[in-house]
Design an enzyme around this catalytic site. Structure first.
Site, PDB file in Angstrom:
ATOM      1  N   VAL A  92     -41.574 -31.844 -15.699  1.00  0.00           N
ATOM      2  CA  VAL A  92     -42.040 -31.967 -14.214  1.00  0.00           C
ATOM      3  C   VAL A  92     -41.759 -30.703 -13.268  1.00  0.00           C
ATOM      4  O   VAL A  92     -40.760 -30.265 -13.410  1.00  0.00           O
ATOM      5  CB  VAL A  92     -41.675 -33.211 -13.420  1.00  0.00           C
ATOM      6  CG1 VAL A  92     -41.923 -33.369 -11.750  1.00  0.00           C
ATOM      7  CG2 VAL A  92     -42.166 -34.503 -14.084  1.00  0.00           C
ATOM      8  N   VAL A 104     -32.578 -44.452 -19.821  1.00  0.00           N
ATOM      9  CA  VAL A 104     -32.024 -45.984 -19.396  1.00  0.00           C
ATOM     10  C   VAL A 104     -32.715 -46.455 -18.289  1.00  0.00           C
ATOM     11  O   VAL A 104     -33.523 -47.654 -18.005  1.00  0.00           O
ATOM     12  CB  VAL A 104     -30.611 -46.164 -19.455  1.00  0.00           C
ATOM     13  CG1 VAL A 104     -30.236 -47.593 -19.413  1.00  0.00           C
ATOM     14  CG2 VAL A 104     -29.949 -45.336 -20.735  1.00  0.00           C
ATOM     15  N   THR A 163     -21.701 -48.614  -7.268  1.00  0.00           N
ATOM     16  CA  THR A 163     -23.265 -48.299  -7.595  1.00  0.00           C
ATOM     17  C   THR A 163     -23.528 -49.613  -8.520  1.00  0.00           C
ATOM     18  O   THR A 163     -24.649 -50.165  -8.496  1.00  0.00           O
ATOM     19  CB  THR A 163     -23.285 -47.088  -8.636  1.00  0.00           C
ATOM     20  OG1 THR A 163     -23.103 -45.902  -7.719  1.00  0.00           O
ATOM     21  CG2 THR A 163     -24.776 -47.023  -8.997  1.00  0.00           C
ATOM     22  N   HIS A 216     -26.706 -71.107 -38.308  1.00  0.00           N
ATOM     23  CA  HIS A 216     -28.103 -71.089 -38.289  1.00  0.00           C
ATOM     24  C   HIS A 216     -28.473 -71.934 -37.294  1.00  0.00           C
ATOM     25  O   HIS A 216     -28.007 -73.093 -37.046  1.00  0.00           O
ATOM     26  CB  HIS A 216     -28.469 -71.371 -39.516  1.00  0.00           C
ATOM     27  CG  HIS A 216     -29.846 -71.366 -39.944  1.00  0.00           C
ATOM     28  ND1 HIS A 216     -30.953 -70.436 -39.900  1.00  0.00           N
ATOM     29  CD2 HIS A 216     -30.783 -72.608 -39.959  1.00  0.00           C
ATOM     30  CE1 HIS A 216     -31.987 -70.765 -39.696  1.00  0.00           C
ATOM     31  NE2 HIS A 216     -32.158 -72.186 -40.034  1.00  0.00           N
ATOM     32  N   ARG A 244     -18.090 -48.313   1.208  1.00  0.00           N
ATOM     33  CA  ARG A 244     -19.361 -49.213   1.598  1.00  0.00           C
ATOM     34  C   ARG A 244     -18.936 -50.403   2.063  1.00  0.00           C
ATOM     35  O   ARG A 244     -17.713 -50.779   2.070  1.00  0.00           O
ATOM     36  CB  ARG A 244     -19.883 -49.700   0.059  1.00  0.00           C
ATOM     37  CG  ARG A 244     -20.760 -48.661  -0.750  1.00  0.00           C
ATOM     38  CD  ARG A 244     -21.267 -49.305  -1.953  1.00  0.00           C
ATOM     39  NE  ARG A 244     -21.554 -48.345  -2.916  1.00  0.00           N
ATOM     40  CZ  ARG A 244     -22.662 -47.866  -3.461  1.00  0.00           C
ATOM     41  NH1 ARG A 244     -23.625 -48.171  -2.711  1.00  0.00           N
ATOM     42  NH2 ARG A 244     -22.794 -46.688  -4.231  1.00  0.00           N
ATOM     43  N   THR A 287     -33.714 -38.641 -13.996  1.00  0.00           N
ATOM     44  CA  THR A 287     -33.380 -37.642 -14.823  1.00  0.00           C
ATOM     45  C   THR A 287     -31.672 -37.408 -14.850  1.00  0.00           C
ATOM     46  O   THR A 287     -31.347 -36.500 -15.138  1.00  0.00           O
ATOM     47  CB  THR A 287     -34.194 -36.289 -14.648  1.00  0.00           C
ATOM     48  OG1 THR A 287     -33.665 -36.091 -12.923  1.00  0.00           O
ATOM     49  CG2 THR A 287     -35.531 -36.391 -14.628  1.00  0.00           C
ATOM     50  N   ARG A 301     -27.353 -38.727 -13.893  1.00  0.00           N
ATOM     51  CA  ARG A 301     -26.755 -38.838 -12.653  1.00  0.00           C
ATOM     52  C   ARG A 301     -25.554 -37.776 -12.971  1.00  0.00           C
ATOM     53  O   ARG A 301     -25.338 -37.110 -13.984  1.00  0.00           O
ATOM     54  CB  ARG A 301     -25.977 -40.163 -12.771  1.00  0.00           C
ATOM     55  CG  ARG A 301     -26.936 -41.292 -12.505  1.00  0.00           C
ATOM     56  CD  ARG A 301     -26.363 -42.540 -12.536  1.00  0.00           C
ATOM     57  NE  ARG A 301     -25.446 -42.751 -11.349  1.00  0.00           N
ATOM     58  CZ  ARG A 301     -25.740 -43.415 -10.050  1.00  0.00           C
ATOM     59  NH1 ARG A 301     -26.964 -43.660  -9.931  1.00  0.00           N
ATOM     60  NH2 ARG A 301     -24.733 -43.431  -9.159  1.00  0.00           N
TER      61      ARG A 301
HETATM   62  P1  NAI Z   1     -30.731 -40.224 -18.788  1.00  0.00           P
HETATM   63  O1  NAI Z   1     -29.823 -39.265 -18.994  1.00  0.00           O
HETATM   64  O2  NAI Z   1     -30.579 -41.605 -19.580  1.00  0.00           O
HETATM   65  O3  NAI Z   1     -32.063 -39.890 -19.084  1.00  0.00           O
HETATM   66  C1  NAI Z   1     -33.019 -38.893 -18.368  1.00  0.00           C
HETATM   67  C2  NAI Z   1     -34.233 -38.377 -18.853  1.00  0.00           C
HETATM   68  O4  NAI Z   1     -34.844 -37.580 -18.199  1.00  0.00           O
HETATM   69  C3  NAI Z   1     -33.822 -37.754 -20.291  1.00  0.00           C
HETATM   70  O5  NAI Z   1     -34.416 -38.225 -21.236  1.00  0.00           O
HETATM   71  C4  NAI Z   1     -34.409 -36.356 -19.913  1.00  0.00           C
HETATM   72  O6  NAI Z   1     -34.956 -35.596 -21.079  1.00  0.00           O
HETATM   73  C5  NAI Z   1     -35.554 -36.492 -18.936  1.00  0.00           C
HETATM   74  N1  NAI Z   1     -35.771 -35.416 -18.165  1.00  0.00           N
HETATM   75  C6  NAI Z   1     -35.036 -34.368 -17.358  1.00  0.00           C
HETATM   76  N2  NAI Z   1     -35.534 -33.544 -16.825  1.00  0.00           N
HETATM   77  C7  NAI Z   1     -36.839 -33.929 -16.763  1.00  0.00           C
HETATM   78  C8  NAI Z   1     -37.876 -33.187 -16.328  1.00  0.00           C
HETATM   79  N3  NAI Z   1     -38.020 -32.164 -15.382  1.00  0.00           N
HETATM   80  N4  NAI Z   1     -39.416 -34.038 -16.607  1.00  0.00           N
HETATM   81  C9  NAI Z   1     -39.309 -35.040 -17.257  1.00  0.00           C
HETATM   82  N5  NAI Z   1     -38.359 -35.507 -17.975  1.00  0.00           N
HETATM   83  C10 NAI Z   1     -36.988 -34.819 -17.612  1.00  0.00           C
HETATM   84  O7  NAI Z   1     -30.545 -40.663 -17.178  1.00  0.00           O
HETATM   85  P2  NAI Z   1     -31.045 -41.933 -16.256  1.00  0.00           P
HETATM   86  O8  NAI Z   1     -31.940 -42.930 -16.845  1.00  0.00           O
HETATM   87  O9  NAI Z   1     -31.180 -41.473 -15.047  1.00  0.00           O
HETATM   88  O10 NAI Z   1     -29.586 -42.596 -16.234  1.00  0.00           O
HETATM   89  C11 NAI Z   1     -28.422 -42.026 -15.560  1.00  0.00           C
HETATM   90  C12 NAI Z   1     -27.196 -42.573 -16.234  1.00  0.00           C
HETATM   91  O11 NAI Z   1     -26.862 -43.894 -15.747  1.00  0.00           O
HETATM   92  C13 NAI Z   1     -27.047 -42.525 -17.800  1.00  0.00           C
HETATM   93  O12 NAI Z   1     -25.959 -42.186 -18.067  1.00  0.00           O
HETATM   94  C14 NAI Z   1     -27.123 -44.052 -18.068  1.00  0.00           C
HETATM   95  O13 NAI Z   1     -26.277 -44.254 -19.176  1.00  0.00           O
HETATM   96  C15 NAI Z   1     -26.622 -44.741 -16.958  1.00  0.00           C
HETATM   97  N6  NAI Z   1     -27.178 -46.072 -16.950  1.00  0.00           N
HETATM   98  C16 NAI Z   1     -26.861 -46.972 -17.681  1.00  0.00           C
HETATM   99  C17 NAI Z   1     -27.394 -48.085 -18.000  1.00  0.00           C
HETATM  100  C18 NAI Z   1     -27.098 -49.080 -18.838  1.00  0.00           C
HETATM  101  O14 NAI Z   1     -26.303 -48.994 -19.839  1.00  0.00           O
HETATM  102  N7  NAI Z   1     -28.022 -50.308 -19.011  1.00  0.00           N
HETATM  103  C19 NAI Z   1     -28.600 -48.694 -16.624  1.00  0.00           C
HETATM  104  C20 NAI Z   1     -28.813 -47.651 -15.896  1.00  0.00           C
HETATM  105  C21 NAI Z   1     -28.315 -46.277 -15.891  1.00  0.00           C
END
Ligand code: NAI
Length: 464
Positions: free
Chosen positions: A235, A181, A41, A443, A35, A269, A271
């Protein structure tokens, strides 16, 4: 050709932290990053820019919903979306330049370009081949396609988190696929900015793997904030026409098919590890069925002298997990004792309220047959939280029934992402709930809610 003790492939939180630690331990170190800027990322298109947009949109929420109550009037606050994006880009720039500065300070060479491993002990970047006694793969992850669905991402109408951080305008209506998330953080941003947001989730609960009480409270609070949830829905496809999208999904309970329209569809959904173009097969680095680089307890891959860390290997895809592995593998390469305690890795969701957890959930303890006790305290009993309109949510502390040792903590409420670290430190030191309860907490702070939850594991909370 240059010769190094260590070359790290990837300049994200895993890779850059590893590079700095290697250099601090006296190793001649280079980090390969293709990059334009360092930080991967997380700094460029993930954690940092999303936090900037969450912060800005939260200020808007405060102005619209709480200013008047406090006797503040600012007229109608207008959103200048271009300026908000410029602010976000400035935050990215400050952070990525900071890593560049740290590389210079620690004498880490940045090899600009995309790296591959043509043979053991060698890393190719562009036309140059460099030698390395040890190689660390820290190539991170990329958004997964929506499983079992016909969805083409164009990063305009159908976007991943990357496109969602740079939309040309705030959409009128946004559909988020996946209540994880990313979906909830970005869904919150756009809901606060005035978009109608519908989250379509395959499972019956949001944020898979979280404490189920937190899941329910979190969904209720987000619904009150205007997010609409369609649960138990898979979906099937997303079609685009004339800059709009039609999302087709099936409800799992009765297999009925439905459609909904959107200006923008965010695919969130999950990564998957990113190892394309590294040439891993040629040097004997094996992958798991899920595409993760296989590693042993010391982050060594199946090829001697090649290590791997972060999102590219097994475990939660979290920047701080990658950073810890980066530091630990540097210690291993330097002949020391690197260690990561995978039982104490916090998870935080930066919505308002924040959600944070560490250790075991109640469901896991039940499944493992562990006798436990629960200490729960609502933020409604916390004076500071009430003063700033953040009385919703709770701290839930789980401790071993016999020994009182803290086994896990789950927080939904103000500052949860910071509060959780008191418990992380406690768990690292093998603390009991009583240890936390007997520690004086200033407090009025949100942290008193953590102490009260610890008190609730014993003779009872005071303000409950
Ligand atoms: P995720 O794994 O947290 O959630 C994906 C969701 O999509 C799940 O609830 C799953 O059941 C749903 N899903 C899967 N296929 C589907 C379908 N066909 N139709 C409807 N729903 C469906 O994945 P996300 O949010 O994309 O995050 C990816 C990674 O990035 C995670 O490992 C996360 O921990 C990390 N991340 C962490 C952050 C933080 O620590 N604040 C911020 C952003 C990402």
């Amino acid at each position: 050709m240059a010769s190094y003790d260590v070359i790290i492939i990837g300049g994200g939180p895993g890779g850059y932290v590893c590079a700095i630690r290697c250099a601090q331990l006296g190793l001649k170190t280079a980090c390969v990053e293709g990059r334009e800027t360092l930080g991967g990322t997380c700094l460029n298109v993930g954690c940092i820019p999303s936090k900037a947009l969450l912060h800005a949109s939260h200020q808007l929420h405060e102005a619209e919903h709480n200013f008047e109550k406090m006797g503040l009037s600012a007229g109608k606050v207008k959103v200048d979306w271009k300026q908000m994006l410029a602010y976000k880009d400035d935050v990215i720039g400050q952070n990525t330049k900071g890593i560049e500065f740290l590389f210079k300070k620690n004498k880490v060479d940045w090899l600009k370009g995309w790296g591959s491993i043509p043979e053991a002990g060698k890393v190719k970047v562009g036309d140059e081949i460099h030698e390395a006694k040890a190689i660390v793969i820290a190539s991170g992850s990329e958004p997964s396609p929506v499983p079992g669905a016909d969805v083409t991402v164009d990063e305009k109408v159908v976007v991943t988190s990357t496109g969602a951080l740079a939309l040309p305008k705030v959409p009128k209506r946004m559909v988020v696929i996946g209540a994880g998330v990313i979906g909830l953080e970005m869904g919150s941003v756009y809901a606060r900015l005035g978009a109608e947001v519908e989250v379509i989730e395959f499972l019956d609960a949001i944020t898979p793997g979280m404490d189920s009480e937190v899941q329910k409270t979190f969904q209720r609070i987000l619904s009150k904030q205007g997010l609409k949830f369609t649960m138990g829905a898979a979906v099937q496809k997303v079609e685009t026409k004339g800059g709009k999208a039609t999302v087709t999904y099936k409800l799992r309970k009765d297999d009925s098919e439905h459609t909904t329209e959107a200006d923008v569809v965010l695919c969130a959904t999950g990564r998957r590890p990113y190892t394309d173009g590294l040439g891993l097969e040629g040097v004997g680095v094996e992958l798991t069925e899920r595409g993760q680089v296989k590693t042993d307890d010391h982050w060594q891959t199946t090829a001697k002298g090649i290590y791997a860390i972060g999102d590219a290997i097994e475990g939660p895809m979290l920047a701080h997990k990658a950073e810890d592995e980066g530091m630990a593998v540097a210690e291993v390469i330097a002949g020391k004792h690197g260690h990561v305690n995978y039982g104490v890795i916090p998870g935080v969701i930066y919505t308002a309220p924040e959600v944070a957890s560490v250790g075991k959930t109640e469901d896991q303890l039940k499944k493992d047959g562990v006798a436990y006790k629960v200490g729960k305290f609502s933020f409604m009993g916390n004076g500071r939280a009430k003063a700033v309109f953040q009385g919703e949510g709770f701290v839930k502390l789980l401790a071993d029934k016999e020994t009182d040792r803290v086994l896990g903590c789950h927080i939904i409420g103000p500052g949860a992402g910071d509060l959780i670290h008191e418990i992380c430190v406690g768990m690292e030191f093998g603390a009991s709930a009583e240890d936390i309860a007997l520690t004086c907490h200033a407090h009025p702070t949100f942290s008193e809610a953590v102490r009260e939850a610890a008190l609730a594991c014993g003779d009872g909370a005071i303000h409950a």
